[in-house]
Write a protein that holds these residues in place. Structure first.
Motif, short mmCIF file in Angstrom:
data_model
loop_
_atom_site.label_atom_id
_atom_site.label_comp_id
_atom_site.label_asym_id
_atom_site.label_seq_id
_atom_site.Cartn_x
_atom_site.Cartn_y
_atom_site.Cartn_z
N SER A 2 -5.37 10.77 0.65
CA SER A 2 -3.98 11.05 0.32
C SER A 2 -3.58 10.32 -0.96
O SER A 2 -4.30 9.45 -1.46
CB SER A 2 -3.09 10.62 1.48
OG SER A 2 -3.42 9.31 1.87
N ARG A 5 0.20 5.25 -2.47
CA ARG A 5 1.42 4.83 -1.78
C ARG A 5 2.51 4.59 -2.79
O ARG A 5 2.29 3.94 -3.81
CB ARG A 5 1.11 3.54 -1.03
CG ARG A 5 2.09 3.21 0.05
CD ARG A 5 1.83 1.79 0.44
NE ARG A 5 0.41 1.60 0.72
CZ ARG A 5 -0.11 1.54 1.92
NH1 ARG A 5 0.69 1.64 2.97
NH2 ARG A 5 -1.38 1.35 2.11
N SER A 6 3.69 5.12 -2.54
CA SER A 6 4.79 4.85 -3.48
C SER A 6 5.88 4.09 -2.75
O SER A 6 5.92 4.04 -1.52
CB SER A 6 5.35 6.17 -4.00
OG SER A 6 5.76 6.95 -2.89
N GLY A 7 6.75 3.48 -3.52
CA GLY A 7 7.87 2.78 -2.89
C GLY A 7 7.46 1.47 -2.27
O GLY A 7 8.16 0.93 -1.44
N SER A 8 6.32 0.92 -2.63
CA SER A 8 5.93 -0.34 -2.02
C SER A 8 6.47 -1.51 -2.82
O SER A 8 6.57 -1.45 -4.05
CB SER A 8 4.41 -0.44 -1.93
OG SER A 8 3.81 0.13 -3.06
N ARG A 9 6.81 -2.55 -2.08
CA ARG A 9 7.30 -3.76 -2.72
C ARG A 9 6.13 -4.43 -3.39
O ARG A 9 5.15 -4.77 -2.76
CB ARG A 9 7.86 -4.69 -1.64
CG ARG A 9 8.98 -5.55 -2.17
CD ARG A 9 9.47 -6.54 -1.12
NE ARG A 9 9.79 -5.91 0.14
CZ ARG A 9 9.49 -6.44 1.33
NH1 ARG A 9 8.85 -7.57 1.41
NH2 ARG A 9 9.81 -5.82 2.44
N SER A 11 4.33 -7.48 -5.40
CA SER A 11 4.48 -8.89 -5.72
C SER A 11 3.69 -9.19 -6.98
O SER A 11 3.06 -10.21 -7.09
CB SER A 11 3.99 -9.74 -4.55
OG SER A 11 2.71 -9.29 -4.15
N SER A 14 -0.69 -7.40 -6.44
CA SER A 14 -1.43 -6.36 -5.71
C SER A 14 -0.58 -5.19 -5.28
O SER A 14 0.38 -5.33 -4.55
CB SER A 14 -2.10 -6.99 -4.50
OG SER A 14 -1.35 -8.09 -4.05
N ILE A 16 -1.49 -1.88 -3.18
CA ILE A 16 -2.62 -1.42 -2.38
C ILE A 16 -3.06 -0.05 -2.87
O ILE A 16 -2.28 0.89 -2.93
CB ILE A 16 -2.25 -1.35 -0.90
CG1 ILE A 16 -1.92 -2.75 -0.38
CG2 ILE A 16 -3.40 -0.78 -0.10
CD1 ILE A 16 -1.62 -2.77 1.08
#
Lengths: 92, 158
Positions: A2, A5-9, A11, A14, A16
């Protein structure tokens, strides 16, 4: 696989990626006796996780069985310093 | 029986073995008069199982989330406190690299991942990456635990 991943916080260091997950999954695969012989492209991540769960449950059961065995063995042997020393030297 | 292999004293295996043997010695010293009744054997079984888990968790200390979770669980059980899940989650998340919003596993194996979270101590507070990494370490430790316990049991079976 897939999309990313979007919209991840984030830091900073990293985000993912699919590659990271794939690496971790194949690292797990190498640890599980069931799956060790197979090539990684034939085993999907879902299966790896499933087998991992089964493997962990088996290990838990083994620990319980061994604890049980030890509890019976301890009941029938006497405390012996010499025995403990021999045991330590065997294991170390 | 000659054992040519000497364990590295700083290895996980030797740290676990030392602690576990020490705990076993203490448990044996607690032997009551009727040491073979089923109740006594069960109590001893519980003590040994807890000692095995404790020895492993202490050998890893706070370097891993799963060992921290296990130590936390063992401590709150011994102090008879009810574990507060939110407080624990906060203290775990503080030290864990969080890179995603919780609850989202992404790539499509959510069911298996949540099953895994229940099996690995502290798993419910980890993101997917950490979960996979911690699981690998947890498995290595479990296999070491089993290996050593087997050797000890075989020794006492002689």
């Amino acid at each position: 696989m897939s999309s990313r991943r979007s919209g991840s916080r984030q830091s900073g260091a990293s985000r993912i990626t699919d590659d990271q997950i794939a690496d971790l999954v194949s690292k797990l695969q190498r640890l599980i006796p069931e799956l060790r012989g197979r090539r990684s492209d034939k085993v999907n991540a879902s299966k790896v996780l499933q087998e991992t769960c089964n493997y962990i449950r088996n290990l838990h059961r083994e620990v319980e069985g061994l604890s049980d065995r030890l509890s019976q063995l301890l009941a029938s042997t006497d405390t012996d310093n010499e025995q403990a020393a021999i045991l330590r030297s065997l294991l170390m | 029986m000659n054992n040519p292999h000497h364990m590295n004293p700083r290895s996980l295996k030797s740290r676990f073995t030392t602690r576990f043997l020490r705990a076993l010695t203490k448990i044996r010293a607690q032997k009551p008069i009727s040491s073979s009744s089923p109740t006594e054997i069960f109590r001893r079984y519980r003590k040994i199982k807890v000692a095995a888990d404790k020895s492993m968790a202490y050998s890893v200390r706070s370097r891993k989330t799963w060992s921290r979770a296990m130590l936390w669980k063992l401590r709150s059980r011994s102090h008879r406190r009810r574990p507060v899940k939110t407080k624990f989650r906060q203290s775990v998340m503080k030290n864990t690299k969080t890179t995603t919003t919780t609850g989202e596993d992404g790539v499509g194996f959510g069911v298996e991942a949540s099953e895994l979270r229940e099996l690995v101590p502290g798993g419910e507070a980890m993101d997917l990456c950490n979960l996979l990494d911690e699981t690998a370490h947890y498995i290595k430790c479990l296999t070491t635990q089993v290996q050593v316990m087997k050797k000890i049991a075989d020794f006492y079976s002689l």
